[in-house]
Motif scaffolding. Structure first.
Motif, PDB file in Angstrom:
ATOM      1  N   ASP A 182      45.203  53.039  23.945  1.00 41.16           N
ATOM      2  CA  ASP A 182      44.135  53.273  24.926  1.00 41.16           C
ATOM      3  C   ASP A 182      42.889  52.467  24.587  1.00 41.16           C
ATOM      4  OD1 ASP A 182      45.739  55.005  26.325  1.00 41.16           O
ATOM      5  OD2 ASP A 182      44.908  56.823  25.414  1.00 41.16           O
ATOM      6  N   ILE A 183      42.555  52.420  23.292  1.00 40.04           N
ATOM      7  CA  ILE A 183      41.364  51.681  22.860  1.00 40.04           C
ATOM      8  C   ILE A 183      41.522  50.195  23.148  1.00 40.04           C
ATOM      9  CG2 ILE A 183      40.053  50.924  20.834  1.00 40.04           C
ATOM     10  CD1 ILE A 183      40.474  53.718  19.665  1.00 40.04           C
ATOM     11  N   LYS A 184      42.702  49.648  22.825  1.00 42.70           N
ATOM     12  CA  LYS A 184      42.944  48.229  23.063  1.00 42.70           C
ATOM     13  C   LYS A 184      42.911  47.906  24.551  1.00 42.70           C
ATOM     14  CE  LYS A 184      45.531  47.081  18.872  1.00 42.70           C
ATOM     15  NZ  LYS A 184      46.825  46.608  18.313  1.00 42.70           N
ATOM     16  N   ALA A 185      43.441  48.813  25.367  1.00 44.04           N
ATOM     17  CA  ALA A 185      43.424  48.600  26.820  1.00 44.04           C
ATOM     18  C   ALA A 185      41.990  48.611  27.348  1.00 44.04           C
ATOM     19  CB  ALA A 185      44.246  49.679  27.514  1.00 44.04           C
ATOM     20  N   ALA A 186      41.177  49.533  26.827  1.00 44.28           N
ATOM     21  CA  ALA A 186      39.775  49.617  27.246  1.00 44.28           C
ATOM     22  C   ALA A 186      38.997  48.382  26.800  1.00 44.28           C
ATOM     23  CB  ALA A 186      39.127  50.878  26.663  1.00 44.28           C
ATOM     24  N   GLU A 187      39.263  47.925  25.575  1.00 37.76           N
ATOM     25  CA  GLU A 187      38.594  46.722  25.064  1.00 37.76           C
ATOM     26  C   GLU A 187      38.958  45.494  25.901  1.00 37.76           C
ATOM     27  OE1 GLU A 187      39.801  46.563  21.023  1.00 37.76           O
ATOM     28  OE2 GLU A 187      38.160  47.833  20.292  1.00 37.76           O
ATOM     29  N   ALA A 188      40.238  45.398  26.279  1.00 38.30           N
ATOM     30  CA  ALA A 188      40.685  44.272  27.100  1.00 38.30           C
ATOM     31  C   ALA A 188      40.023  44.299  28.470  1.00 38.30           C
ATOM     32  CB  ALA A 188      42.205  44.310  27.244  1.00 38.30           C
ATOM     33  N   ALA A 189      39.894  45.503  29.042  1.00 33.20           N
ATOM     34  CA  ALA A 189      39.254  45.639  30.352  1.00 33.20           C
ATOM     35  C   ALA A 189      37.777  45.262  30.277  1.00 33.20           C
ATOM     36  CB  ALA A 189      39.402  47.078  30.856  1.00 33.20           C
ATOM     37  N   ASP A 190      37.108  45.697  29.207  1.00 32.05           N
ATOM     38  CA  ASP A 190      35.692  45.363  29.028  1.00 32.05           C
ATOM     39  C   ASP A 190      35.513  43.855  28.843  1.00 32.05           C
ATOM     40  OD1 ASP A 190      34.971  47.991  29.244  1.00 32.05           O
ATOM     41  OD2 ASP A 190      34.800  48.347  27.088  1.00 32.05           O
ATOM     42  N   LEU A 191      36.399  43.261  28.066  1.00 25.50           N
ATOM     43  CA  LEU A 191      36.318  41.824  27.817  1.00 25.50           C
ATOM     44  C   LEU A 191      36.529  41.046  29.111  1.00 25.50           C
ATOM     45  CD1 LEU A 191      36.111  39.363  26.015  1.00 25.50           C
ATOM     46  CD2 LEU A 191      38.523  39.657  25.426  1.00 25.50           C
ATOM     47  N   LYS A 192      37.534  41.442  29.880  1.00 21.78           N
ATOM     48  CA  LYS A 192      37.802  40.749  31.142  1.00 21.78           C
ATOM     49  C   LYS A 192      36.621  40.878  32.091  1.00 21.78           C
ATOM     50  CE  LYS A 192      41.917  40.233  32.709  1.00 21.78           C
ATOM     51  NZ  LYS A 192      43.283  40.385  33.266  1.00 21.78           N
ATOM     52  N   GLN A 193      35.978  42.047  32.104  1.00 21.91           N
ATOM     53  CA  GLN A 193      34.808  42.242  32.955  1.00 21.91           C
ATOM     54  C   GLN A 193      33.672  41.319  32.524  1.00 21.91           C
ATOM     55  OE1 GLN A 193      33.090  46.172  32.838  1.00 21.91           O
ATOM     56  NE2 GLN A 193      32.004  45.893  34.764  1.00 21.91           N
ATOM     57  N   SER A 194      33.470  41.186  31.209  1.00 21.57           N
ATOM     58  CA  SER A 194      32.423  40.294  30.698  1.00 21.57           C
ATOM     59  C   SER A 194      32.709  38.851  31.098  1.00 21.57           C
ATOM     60  CB  SER A 194      32.333  40.399  29.172  1.00 21.57           C
ATOM     61  OG  SER A 194      31.933  41.681  28.765  1.00 21.57           O
ATOM     62  N   LEU A 195      33.974  38.451  31.028  1.00 18.97           N
ATOM     63  CA  LEU A 195      34.337  37.080  31.363  1.00 18.97           C
ATOM     64  C   LEU A 195      34.129  36.794  32.845  1.00 18.97           C
ATOM     65  CD1 LEU A 195      37.632  36.617  29.285  1.00 18.97           C
ATOM     66  CD2 LEU A 195      35.291  36.076  28.627  1.00 18.97           C
ATOM     67  N   THR A 196      34.522  37.737  33.690  1.00 19.69           N
ATOM     68  CA  THR A 196      34.420  37.503  35.132  1.00 19.69           C
ATOM     69  C   THR A 196      32.965  37.486  35.609  1.00 19.69           C
ATOM     70  OG1 THR A 196      34.763  39.881  35.522  1.00 19.69           O
ATOM     71  CG2 THR A 196      36.686  38.468  35.637  1.00 19.69           C
ATOM     72  N   GLN A 197      32.069  38.088  34.848  1.00 20.92           N
ATOM     73  CA  GLN A 197      30.649  38.057  35.222  1.00 20.92           C
ATOM     74  C   GLN A 197      30.084  36.651  35.191  1.00 20.92           C
ATOM     75  OE1 GLN A 197      28.082  40.786  33.128  1.00 20.92           O
ATOM     76  NE2 GLN A 197      29.513  42.473  33.348  1.00 20.92           N
ATOM     77  N   VAL A 198      30.648  35.801  34.348  1.00 18.79           N
ATOM     78  CA  VAL A 198      30.133  34.432  34.226  1.00 18.79           C
ATOM     79  C   VAL A 198      31.133  33.422  34.780  1.00 18.79           C
ATOM     80  CG1 VAL A 198      28.708  35.021  32.242  1.00 18.79           C
ATOM     81  CG2 VAL A 198      31.040  34.196  31.866  1.00 18.79           C
ATOM     82  N   LEU A 199      32.108  33.923  35.526  1.00 14.34           N
ATOM     83  CA  LEU A 199      33.168  33.063  36.027  1.00 14.34           C
ATOM     84  C   LEU A 199      33.453  33.373  37.502  1.00 14.34           C
ATOM     85  CD1 LEU A 199      35.033  30.900  34.730  1.00 14.34           C
ATOM     86  CD2 LEU A 199      36.742  32.690  34.492  1.00 14.34           C
ATOM     87  N   PRO A 200      32.576  32.925  38.399  1.00 17.98           N
ATOM     88  CA  PRO A 200      32.809  33.172  39.821  1.00 17.98           C
ATOM     89  C   PRO A 200      34.042  32.406  40.309  1.00 17.98           C
ATOM     90  CG  PRO A 200      31.020  31.602  39.519  1.00 17.98           C
ATOM     91  CD  PRO A 200      31.369  32.126  38.157  1.00 17.98           C
ATOM     92  N   GLY A 201      34.632  32.906  41.381  1.00 15.89           N
ATOM     93  CA  GLY A 201      35.804  32.231  41.929  1.00 15.89           C
ATOM     94  C   GLY A 201      37.083  32.959  41.551  1.00 15.89           C
ATOM     95  N   THR A 202      38.210  32.433  41.999  1.00 17.43           N
ATOM     96  CA  THR A 202      39.501  33.038  41.710  1.00 17.43           C
ATOM     97  C   THR A 202      40.377  32.060  40.932  1.00 17.43           C
ATOM     98  OG1 THR A 202      40.341  32.273  43.860  1.00 17.43           O
ATOM     99  CG2 THR A 202      39.436  34.502  43.754  1.00 17.43           C
ATOM    100  N   TYR A 203      41.150  32.606  40.019  1.00 19.26           N
ATOM    101  CA  TYR A 203      42.021  31.796  39.174  1.00 19.26           C
ATOM    102  C   TYR A 203      43.384  32.469  39.087  1.00 19.26           C
ATOM    103  CZ  TYR A 203      37.425  29.979  38.168  1.00 19.26           C
ATOM    104  OH  TYR A 203      36.168  29.461  38.308  1.00 19.26           O
ATOM    105  N   ASP A 204      44.419  31.675  38.822  1.00 20.62           N
ATOM    106  CA  ASP A 204      45.768  32.228  38.890  1.00 20.62           C
ATOM    107  C   ASP A 204      46.438  32.416  37.533  1.00 20.62           C
ATOM    108  OD1 ASP A 204      46.285  29.580  38.236  1.00 20.62           O
ATOM    109  OD2 ASP A 204      46.932  29.040  40.255  1.00 20.62           O
ATOM    110  N   ASN A 205      45.670  32.463  36.467  1.00 24.02           N
ATOM    111  CA  ASN A 205      46.253  32.730  35.151  1.00 24.02           C
ATOM    112  C   ASN A 205      45.557  33.919  34.505  1.00 24.02           C
ATOM    113  OD1 ASN A 205      43.809  31.169  34.767  1.00 24.02           O
ATOM    114  ND2 ASN A 205      44.407  30.934  32.624  1.00 24.02           N
ATOM    115  N   ASP A 206      46.153  34.431  33.431  1.00 24.58           N
ATOM    116  CA  ASP A 206      45.571  35.543  32.686  1.00 24.58           C
ATOM    117  C   ASP A 206      44.613  34.971  31.645  1.00 24.58           C
ATOM    118  OD1 ASP A 206      44.937  37.714  31.102  1.00 24.58           O
ATOM    119  OD2 ASP A 206      46.971  38.506  31.046  1.00 24.58           O
ATOM    120  N   LEU A 207      43.333  35.159  31.864  1.00 26.30           N
ATOM    121  CA  LEU A 207      42.313  34.602  30.971  1.00 26.30           C
ATOM    122  C   LEU A 207      42.500  35.048  29.521  1.00 26.30           C
ATOM    123  CD1 LEU A 207      39.073  35.084  33.099  1.00 26.30           C
ATOM    124  CD2 LEU A 207      40.268  32.953  32.658  1.00 26.30           C
ATOM    125  N   LEU A 208      42.899  36.290  29.341  1.00 23.59           N
ATOM    126  CA  LEU A 208      42.983  36.834  27.988  1.00 23.59           C
ATOM    127  C   LEU A 208      44.149  36.247  27.193  1.00 23.59           C
ATOM    128  CD1 LEU A 208      42.163  40.611  28.589  1.00 23.59           C
ATOM    129  CD2 LEU A 208      40.614  38.689  28.225  1.00 23.59           C
TER     130      LEU A 208
END
Length: 209
Positions: free
Chosen positions: A38-64
């Motif tokens: 659960d902790i790792k899933a939450a950390e991954a979700a938080d990280l992805k949210q941080s990345l998308t804040q500075v990355l406008p647009g849509t992309y077709d790969n998994d950033l993580l």
């Protein structure tokens, strides 16, 4: 009670205690595993949210999962790459600046052309009401980096106005914005120094040869 009866009772109690300890250990291990997932899933979700804040647009790969680690000025830099149809269109990574109260952990998104897509300070300990204006919830200052690159402004203008640059400082708090500007500039220099590796151009050139 005979000696044999006493020995039997002690043996039984030992077995019972061992069984209880074993069950308790198993329960704790299971709980730890579930919590860790659960902790790792939450950390991954938080990280992805941080990345998308500075990355406008849509992309077709998994950033993580699409990353590369390269040496930076202050140590290794983990870079997340955003692709469209296999081509790297943007990268996101962290840079560390230094503010009044300690480290300023910045995450920045940069397009393949070397222009800033966005910057966020995701960790700091600056003074509330002064240095915390780097938070987009407190002011629009952090958005002033968007669209900038090493040629706009020119290198010597990558500073706060008090130091002869183009970026605003905060009333009563110059050290904080100065630290962020320096970190962002270093981030752009890192991009230029590692452009081929960041954009997978080195791999593409090897395939062509």
């Amino acid at each position: 009670m005979s000696l044999e009866q006493i020995r039997g009772k002690l043996f039984y109690q030992g077995l019972l205690l061992g069984a209880v300890a074993l069950l308790t250990s198993a329960a704790l291990a299971l709980a730890s595993h579930v919590t860790e997932v659960d902790i790792k899933a939450a950390e991954a979700a938080d990280l992805k949210q941080s990345l998308t804040q500075v990355l406008p647009g849509t992309y077709d790969n998994d950033l993580l999962k699409d990353t590369v680690t390269l040496p930076g000025k202050d140590g290794d830099v983990l870079v997340y790459r955003a692709r469209h149809e296999g081509k790297v269109e943007a990268v996101v990574y962290r840079m560390i600046g230094h503010g009044y109260a300690g480290a300023l952990v910045c995450v920045m998104g940069v397009s393949r052309e070397g222009k800033i897509l966005g910057v966020r300070v995701i960790k700091h300990a600056e003074t509330p009401g002064l240095g915390d204006k780097i938070d987009p919830a407190k002011s629009d200052w952090i958005h002033s980096f968007e669209g900038k690159w090493l040629g706009e402004p020119v290198a010597e203008k990558w500073a706060v106005k008090k130091d002869g640059g183009v970026f605003d400082q905060f009333a009563g708090a110059t050290i904080t914005p100065r630290g962020v500007v320096k970190a962002v500039k270093q981030g752009l220099e890192f991009f230029e120094q590692n452009r081929a590796a960041l954009l997978d151009e080195a791999a593409a050139e090897g395939a062509v040869k």
